[in-house]
Design a protein around this motif. Structure first.
Motif, PDB file in Angstrom:
ATOM      1  N   ARG A 138      12.642  40.855 -49.204  1.00 61.02           N
ATOM      2  CA  ARG A 138      12.579  40.200 -47.896  1.00 61.02           C
ATOM      3  C   ARG A 138      11.424  39.216 -47.903  1.00 61.02           C
ATOM      4  O   ARG A 138      10.305  39.564 -48.265  1.00 61.02           O
ATOM      5  N   ARG A 139      11.697  37.990 -47.513  1.00 58.56           N
ATOM      6  CA  ARG A 139      10.667  36.962 -47.482  1.00 58.56           C
ATOM      7  C   ARG A 139      10.248  36.673 -46.049  1.00 58.56           C
ATOM      8  O   ARG A 139      11.078  36.425 -45.175  1.00 58.56           O
ATOM      9  N   GLY A 140       8.930  36.716 -45.787  1.00 61.06           N
ATOM     10  CA  GLY A 140       8.369  36.301 -44.510  1.00 61.06           C
ATOM     11  C   GLY A 140       7.636  34.985 -44.675  1.00 61.06           C
ATOM     12  O   GLY A 140       7.738  34.316 -45.706  1.00 61.06           O
ATOM     13  N   GLU A 141       6.860  34.593 -43.666  1.00 53.44           N
ATOM     14  CA  GLU A 141       6.153  33.314 -43.717  1.00 53.44           C
ATOM     15  C   GLU A 141       5.131  33.271 -44.839  1.00 53.44           C
ATOM     16  O   GLU A 141       5.005  32.276 -45.539  1.00 53.44           O
ATOM     17  N   ASP A 142       4.402  34.373 -45.025  1.00 57.50           N
ATOM     18  CA  ASP A 142       3.301  34.322 -45.984  1.00 57.50           C
ATOM     19  C   ASP A 142       3.335  35.464 -46.986  1.00 57.50           C
ATOM     20  O   ASP A 142       2.354  35.731 -47.659  1.00 57.50           O
ATOM     21  N   ARG A 143       4.479  36.141 -47.100  1.00 56.43           N
ATOM     22  CA  ARG A 143       4.541  37.278 -48.013  1.00 56.43           C
ATOM     23  C   ARG A 143       5.973  37.573 -48.425  1.00 56.43           C
ATOM     24  O   ARG A 143       6.931  37.122 -47.794  1.00 56.43           O
ATOM     25  N   VAL A 144       6.098  38.355 -49.496  1.00 57.82           N
ATOM     26  CA  VAL A 144       7.392  38.828 -49.979  1.00 57.82           C
ATOM     27  C   VAL A 144       7.318  40.343 -50.076  1.00 57.82           C
ATOM     28  O   VAL A 144       6.375  40.881 -50.670  1.00 57.82           O
ATOM     29  N   GLU A 145       8.287  41.023 -49.483  1.00 58.40           N
ATOM     30  CA  GLU A 145       8.347  42.481 -49.536  1.00 58.40           C
ATOM     31  C   GLU A 145       9.465  42.888 -50.491  1.00 58.40           C
ATOM     32  O   GLU A 145      10.601  42.446 -50.347  1.00 58.40           O
ATOM     33  N   LEU A 146       9.123  43.710 -51.449  1.00 62.63           N
ATOM     34  CA  LEU A 146      10.078  44.178 -52.452  1.00 62.63           C
ATOM     35  C   LEU A 146      10.184  45.693 -52.330  1.00 62.63           C
ATOM     36  O   LEU A 146       9.175  46.399 -52.407  1.00 62.63           O
ATOM     37  N   SER A 147      11.399  46.196 -52.106  1.00 66.92           N
ATOM     38  CA  SER A 147      11.584  47.644 -51.976  1.00 66.92           C
ATOM     39  C   SER A 147      12.622  48.124 -52.988  1.00 66.92           C
ATOM     40  O   SER A 147      13.603  47.426 -53.272  1.00 66.92           O
ATOM     41  N   LEU A 148      12.375  49.304 -53.543  1.00 70.37           N
ATOM     42  CA  LEU A 148      13.282  49.932 -54.503  1.00 70.37           C
ATOM     43  C   LEU A 148      13.594  51.341 -54.006  1.00 70.37           C
ATOM     44  O   LEU A 148      12.674  52.100 -53.661  1.00 70.37           O
TER      45      LEU A 148
END
Length: 581
Positions: free
Chosen positions: A513-523
């Motif tokens: 998931r991409r936000g304005e200032d970060r990327v969240e990676l979930s497994l």
């Protein structure tokens, strides 16, 4: 108490990112620069800042036609500028960015002063409105914790570029190239071009004078202007009538003299003023840190608080609202001289100048062609810095639109200012309008930023690592992530996939998931959680048991993440990794 603790933590200097000295700088922040070169470099700053002194003269003329009151107002304003610099230079406590940012009179406030003059407000009423604006600015600095979201690189870049455009516009006004002004004669053009040529030649000379290019070029221009008779007719009389020593006489704020429309103009101008201040801090922050990738919020937030407190002080004594002298900051960047000592010396010089009206008159009465040459020369470096800021991240459609709308609005105000001056004076400058539009465009389109992608992997498959790598790279390209963020995302996913393969996991669901200032990676997978990352990883861990090797691999995968956590649920587990972009 918890609120006060949170505010204190947000301003703590321990939260600042460590800075790395860039190669090629002559003097870095803490470099004990030699006294004599520092003095002349400070004089170069003051020479550039003196060009801005006309900005304080403009609101003075709008508020009163009396030359004595204008001189008094200018001396008070120089004192406020010195205070702004001193607060920014502080390296301890919750106030001040710690950056050597020279100051001037905030150009974003000029429209508000014009509105105050048109409404018949005097110096006391203007002081009261500046005081209120300063209080609001100080309070707003505590709402800037998510600076990277509210003012991302693209908005900051627009602000810095429009500062350069505003300086070019000011230079053309001083030279008389704007409608309604007296056009310069051929000799004035000669002085202008010769001054710029000398500045450029000295800067490219590779000699010790290269750092003083603007000062040398300005001195040459003044000498040439005197020889050609291109000095103001009343210059000698104005300087002779000014005393050597005089204590600045403050105006007390007169809250009864305030008017609603000018007060609204001052408050509206705060958005552009704060964006301009943040842009000035980011210019120095980026130039002083070889590892810079994005704004460091705590330092900028402390700088914005100092900016607000300085505006409060300016209102309390009846001075013009101060702000960063980005032209002088751009000069520091261009010459590679970022030592705090230089700006401290400049602060002392400004304080002395505030008590010496004759010196102030000398600066103000410099030939118009020399002032214009200084602004035009330095503004080019500022525009380049802004362009670099705006393109630190890949410009996708949304980011390009934010930059395009901001620059388009700013340039519109530059080429057709009359309509804005008549109807919305607070937005009558390129910086005020462009910063406002870029800020609002970023804010309005922020909900459109979020993007998602999913992948199902079989870690036991020998091609799983390659599949994970290609998916991460393709996702990063599609989202326009920074190259560094893309590498971090790809490396983390491949490392974690290999760990899960070694633990016998049959299938893993990957979601990004991409936000304005970060990327969240979930497994998410069925099975036990991963071991905690090694607190002190060592090469010997690779020769240890499975748990030690897995802990080392988890450390490799998560060492560059903002955060990493796991959430077991029944016989399943989910790991979440947050990366900065």
């Amino acid at each position: 108490m918890s609120l006060l603790t949170a505010l204190s933590d947000s301003l703590a200097r321990g939260a600042d990112r460590p800075m790395q000295r860039p190669a090629g700088l002559v003097y870095w922040l803490d470099t004990p620069s030699p006294l004599v070169p520092s003095f002349w470099l400070a004089m170069q700053h003051v020479a550039v800042q003196s060009v801005y002194f006309v900005l304080a003269a403009a609101p003075a003329a709008a508020l009163s036609p009396d030359p004595a009151e204008a001189t008094r107002f200018l001396c008070l304003s120089i004192l406020a500028v010195a205070l702004w610099q001193a607060l920014q230079l502080l390296t301890r406590g919750p106030v001040g960015s710690g950056y050597p940012v020279p100051a001037t009179h905030a150009p974003a406030m000029l429209g508000a002063y014009a509105a105050a003059g048109a409404a018949g407000v005097g110096f006391g009423g203007a002081a009261a409105m500046v005081l209120i604006a300063g209080i609001v600015a100080s309070l707003l600095s505590f709402a800037m914790r998510r600076l990277r979201v509210l003012i991302p690189n693209e908005v900051a870049g627009v602000v810095v570029m429009l500062i350069g455009v505003s300086l070019i516009l000011l230079g053309t006004q001083i030279l008389g190239l704007q409608p309604g002004r007296t056009e310069p004669g051929p000799l004035a053009v000669v002085v202008l071009l010769a001054s710029i040529a000398v500045m450029a030649l000295v800067a490219l000379s590779g000699t010790k004078l290269a750092r003083l290019a603007v000062l040398v070029g300005a001195a040459f221009g003044v000498a040439l202007a005197i020889a050609l008779g291109e000095v103001p007719e009343n210059a000698a009389a104005v300087v002779a009538a000014s005393p050597w020593i005089a204590l600045p006489q403050p105006w007390l704020p007169d809250f009864g003299d305030m008017q609603p429309a000018p007060l609204a103009a001052f408050l509206l101008a705060l958005v552009a003023a704060k964006a301009s201040a943040a842009g000035g801090f980011l210019m120095i922050q980026r130039a002083a840190d070889a590892g810079w990738t994005r704004p460091d919020p705590p330092a900028v937030q402390r700088g914005l608080l100092a900016n607000g407190l300085s505006i409060v002080a300016a209102g309390a004594i009846g001075a013009a609202a101060p702000g960063p002298a980005t032209a002088a900051a751009g000069l520091s960047v261009a010459t590679g001289t970022l030592a705090r000592r230089i700006v401290w010396i400049g602060t002392v010089i400004l304080v002395l100048a505030a008590f010496c009206p004759k010196i102030v008159a000398l600066f103000v009465m410099a030939p118009a062609a020399v002032k214009a040459a200084t602004l035009i020369y330095v503004s080019g470096f500022i525009v380049v810095q802004g362009a670099q800021l705006a393109t630190v991240r890949l410009l996708d459609t949304r980011r390009s639109m934010v930059v395009a709308l901001g620059m388009g609005a700013g340039i519109t105000a530059a080429v057709a200012p009359a309509a804005f001056a008549a109807h919305v004076p607070a937005l009558a400058s390129p910086l005020a309008l462009g910063a406002m539009i870029a800020f609002l465009a970023n804010l309005a389109t922020m909900p459109m930023v979020t993007q998602r992608a999913e992948l199902r992997l079989s870690p036991a498959d020998e091609m799983a690592g390659r599949e994970a790598s290609e998916w991460a790279a393709a996702t990063a390209r599609g989202w326009g992530l920074r190259p560094q963020s893309a590498r971090q995302m790809e490396r983390a996913l491949v490392e974690l996939t290999e760990v899960l393969a070694g633990r016998g996991v049959a299938e893993v669901t990957v979601a990004a998931r991409r936000g304005e200032d970060r990327v969240e990676l979930s497994l998410a997978w069925q099975g036990a959680p991963l071991p905690e990352a090694s607190a002190r990883p060592e090469a010997e861990d690779l020769l240890g048991d499975d748990t030690a090797r897995d802990a080392f691999a988890v450390w490799l995968a998560t060492r560059e993440a903002l955060s990493f956590g796991q959430r077991p649920a029944a016989d399943r587990c989910e790991a979440r990794l947050v990366l900065e972009d």
